[in-house]
Design an enzyme around this catalytic site. Structure first.
Site, PDB file in Angstrom:
ATOM      1  N   MET A   1      -2.415   3.306   7.278  1.00  0.00           N
ATOM      2  CA  MET A   1      -2.396   2.284   6.215  1.00  0.00           C
ATOM      3  C   MET A   1      -1.808   0.993   6.743  1.00  0.00           C
ATOM      4  O   MET A   1      -0.828   0.994   7.493  1.00  0.00           O
ATOM      5  CB  MET A   1      -1.590   2.792   5.032  1.00  0.00           C
ATOM      6  CG  MET A   1      -2.262   3.976   4.404  1.00  0.00           C
ATOM      7  SD  MET A   1      -2.032   3.989   2.643  1.00  0.00           S
ATOM      8  CE  MET A   1      -2.868   5.525   2.262  1.00  0.00           C
ATOM      9  N   SER A   2      -2.438  -0.115   6.354  1.00  0.00           N
ATOM     10  CA  SER A   2      -1.988  -1.434   6.785  1.00  0.00           C
ATOM     11  C   SER A   2      -2.521  -2.456   5.801  1.00  0.00           C
ATOM     12  O   SER A   2      -3.650  -2.312   5.303  1.00  0.00           O
ATOM     13  CB  SER A   2      -2.550  -1.728   8.185  1.00  0.00           C
ATOM     14  OG  SER A   2      -2.482  -3.124   8.457  1.00  0.00           O
ATOM     15  N   SER A   3      -1.735  -3.498   5.533  1.00  0.00           N
ATOM     16  CA  SER A   3      -2.225  -4.566   4.647  1.00  0.00           C
ATOM     17  C   SER A   3      -3.455  -5.209   5.262  1.00  0.00           C
ATOM     18  O   SER A   3      -4.336  -5.701   4.559  1.00  0.00           O
ATOM     19  CB  SER A   3      -1.146  -5.618   4.433  1.00  0.00           C
ATOM     20  OG  SER A   3       0.014  -5.004   3.919  1.00  0.00           O
ATOM     21  N   ARG A   4      -3.540  -5.226   6.605  1.00  0.00           N
ATOM     22  CA  ARG A   4      -4.671  -5.880   7.277  1.00  0.00           C
ATOM     23  C   ARG A   4      -5.962  -5.073   7.165  1.00  0.00           C
ATOM     24  O   ARG A   4      -7.032  -5.601   7.465  1.00  0.00           O
ATOM     25  CB  ARG A   4      -4.337  -6.162   8.743  1.00  0.00           C
ATOM     26  CG  ARG A   4      -3.296  -7.265   8.902  1.00  0.00           C
ATOM     27  CD  ARG A   4      -3.142  -7.712  10.349  1.00  0.00           C
ATOM     28  NE  ARG A   4      -2.303  -8.882  10.468  1.00  0.00           N
ATOM     29  CZ  ARG A   4      -0.995  -8.885  10.768  1.00  0.00           C
ATOM     30  NH1 ARG A   4      -0.364  -7.734  10.948  1.00  0.00           N
ATOM     31  NH2 ARG A   4      -0.309 -10.011  10.858  1.00  0.00           N
TER      32      ARG A   4
ATOM     33  N   HIS B   1       0.863  -1.183   0.000  1.00  0.00           N
ATOM     34  CA  HIS B   1       0.000   0.000   0.000  1.00  0.00           C
ATOM     35  C   HIS B   1       0.898   1.230   0.000  1.00  0.00           C
ATOM     36  O   HIS B   1       2.139   1.107  -0.039  1.00  0.00           O
ATOM     37  CB  HIS B   1      -0.951  -0.022   1.207  1.00  0.00           C
ATOM     38  CG  HIS B   1      -0.259  -0.275   2.508  1.00  0.00           C
ATOM     39  ND1 HIS B   1       0.610   0.633   3.065  1.00  0.00           N
ATOM     40  CD2 HIS B   1      -0.275  -1.343   3.337  1.00  0.00           C
ATOM     41  CE1 HIS B   1       1.064   0.138   4.201  1.00  0.00           C
ATOM     42  NE2 HIS B   1       0.558  -1.066   4.387  1.00  0.00           N
TER      43      HIS B   1
ATOM     44  N   GLN C   1       7.086 -15.135  12.499  1.00  0.00           N
ATOM     45  CA  GLN C   1       6.587 -14.016  13.307  1.00  0.00           C
ATOM     46  C   GLN C   1       5.084 -14.093  13.552  1.00  0.00           C
ATOM     47  O   GLN C   1       4.496 -13.159  14.087  1.00  0.00           O
ATOM     48  CB  GLN C   1       6.986 -12.674  12.692  1.00  0.00           C
ATOM     49  CG  GLN C   1       6.317 -12.322  11.380  1.00  0.00           C
ATOM     50  CD  GLN C   1       6.899 -11.044  10.768  1.00  0.00           C
ATOM     51  OE1 GLN C   1       7.989 -11.049  10.218  1.00  0.00           O
ATOM     52  NE2 GLN C   1       6.181  -9.938  10.881  1.00  0.00           N
TER      53      GLN C   1
ATOM     54  N   HIS D   1       4.071   1.340   2.193  1.00  0.00           N
ATOM     55  CA  HIS D   1       5.275   0.686   1.656  1.00  0.00           C
ATOM     56  C   HIS D   1       5.907   1.537   0.556  1.00  0.00           C
ATOM     57  O   HIS D   1       7.131   1.689   0.491  1.00  0.00           O
ATOM     58  CB  HIS D   1       4.916  -0.664   1.023  1.00  0.00           C
ATOM     59  CG  HIS D   1       4.350  -1.673   1.960  1.00  0.00           C
ATOM     60  ND1 HIS D   1       3.033  -2.066   1.924  1.00  0.00           N
ATOM     61  CD2 HIS D   1       4.931  -2.397   2.947  1.00  0.00           C
ATOM     62  CE1 HIS D   1       2.822  -2.979   2.832  1.00  0.00           C
ATOM     63  NE2 HIS D   1       3.949  -3.198   3.483  1.00  0.00           N
TER      64      HIS D   1
HETATM   65  O1  PAF Z   1       6.828  -5.009   8.888  1.00  0.00           O
HETATM   66  C1  PAF Z   1       6.804  -6.033   8.188  1.00  0.00           C
HETATM   67  O2  PAF Z   1       6.200  -6.074   7.120  1.00  0.00           O
HETATM   68  C2  PAF Z   1       7.528  -7.288   8.664  1.00  0.00           C
HETATM   69  O3  PAF Z   1       7.457  -7.406  10.040  1.00  0.00           O
HETATM   70  C3  PAF Z   1       8.996  -7.368   8.165  1.00  0.00           C
HETATM   71  C4  PAF Z   1       9.820  -6.207   8.690  1.00  0.00           C
HETATM   72  C5  PAF Z   1       9.022  -7.351   6.638  1.00  0.00           C
HETATM   73  C6  PAF Z   1       9.652  -8.657   8.654  1.00  0.00           C
HETATM   74  O4  PAF Z   1       8.984  -9.791   8.187  1.00  0.00           O
END
Ligand code: PAF
Length: 285
Positions: free
Chosen positions: A184-187, A34, A61, A37
């Site tokens: 903004m967030s992918s979620r 988005h 993660q 980024h």
């Molecule tokens: O912020 C993110 O999208 C993720 O935590 C990252 C830094 C790419 C690590 O997987």
């Protein structure tokens, strides 16, 4: 955009670029890009001669009950957006290339990952710092850019880079918001239209904390309480935490003698959202 899947090939790309005297900026991502980024990427583009990104939905993660399996993905769309920046090289490895059988080494920033998301997502930051350390060793950037929206992640990575003497600079970039204030967030893609409306309460809550400071309140607890009361008054928003912490160390503070981060995590429907604002004690009306 040149796409590279093999860590060894990516290292060769960076070694060659460095030998030619190029400087490399790096924006790691989990895809579903988005404007947030793209802002990191454009900033990286402006600062160096080469721009690298990565797309890897890092399984280490995510907790067992989190959204790894249905995390939003759109590889072709992401590549098209990267071409607009443009990104020079995209490192997009398979999980087996990043975590081959037998992997057993972890990187963990300890104190800075206690509290906030660290308390609610056990193992999350250990997964982040481990994958980011690996990505730094593979992409070999001169600078790496991270958004302030994931504030605790940013602090954990800064700590790791300093503690482990990584030879690169971390560049923090301010949160990018939709015109109505939603971070903004992918979620955000998970939200229904009604949930998206309710999600605006997070930004309203942070603004209430800012107003509270302007009105002369001088303790972290007062700022957190102002933000909490906005969230509590919004039906359909379930608070995970609302905290005001020292913005450098992320440790609790009482009086606002240094910059403070007011950080929120809340569920709207099934979607977990985070947001924050950094406030400085000099901010009075
Ligand atoms: O912020 C993110 O999208 C993720 O935590 C990252 C830094 C790419 C690590 O997987």
């Amino acid at each position: 955009v040149e796409i590279i899947a093999s860590p060894a090939q990516m290292q060769r790309w960076s070694d060659d670029a460095r030998r030619r005297g190029e400087t490399i900026a790096f924006v790691p991502t989990m895809g579903f890009l988005h404007e947030g980024h793209l802002t990191l990427m454009r900033e990286g583009r402006a600062r160096t001669t080469r721009l690298a990104s990565s797309l890897f939905v890092n399984p280490t993660q995510f907790g067992p009950n989190e959204d790894f399996s249905h995390y939003p993905r759109n590889f072709d769309g992401d590549c098209a957006l990267m071409r607009t920046v443009p990104v020079d090289v995209l490192f997009a490895p398979e999980p087996e290339a990043m975590f081959p059988a037998g992997s057993q080494t972890w990187v963990e920033a300890t104190e800075v990952t206690r509290g906030l998301c660290g308390d609610h997502r056990p193992g999350h930051f250990r997964g982040v710092t481990t994958v980011v350390a690996k990505l730094f060793n593979i992409v070999k950037p001169h600078i790496a850019l991270f958004g302030e929206k994931d504030f605790q992640q940013l602090r954990a990575i800064q700590r790791m880079v300093s503690d482990l003497n990584f030879d690169l600079e971390i560049v923090p970039v301010a949160i990018v918001r939709e015109p109505d204030g939603l971070a903004m967030s992918s979620r955000n893609a998970y939200l229904t239209p009604e949930e998206r409306e309710r999600a605006l309460a997070l930004n309203r809550a942070l603004r209430a904390a800012g107003e509270c400071l302007k009105r002369g309140k001088r303790t972290a607890a007062q700022l957190a309480a102002a933000a909490r009361s906005v969230l509590e008054r919004t039906p359909g928003v379930e608070i995970e935490y609302v905290e005001a912490m020292d913005a450098e160390t992320l440790k609790p503070i009482d009086r606002l003698e240094r910059p403070v981060v007011v950080a929120i995590a809340a569920r709207v429907g099934k979607t977990r959202l985070i947001d924050n604002v950094v406030l400085s004690p000099g901010l009075t009306s």
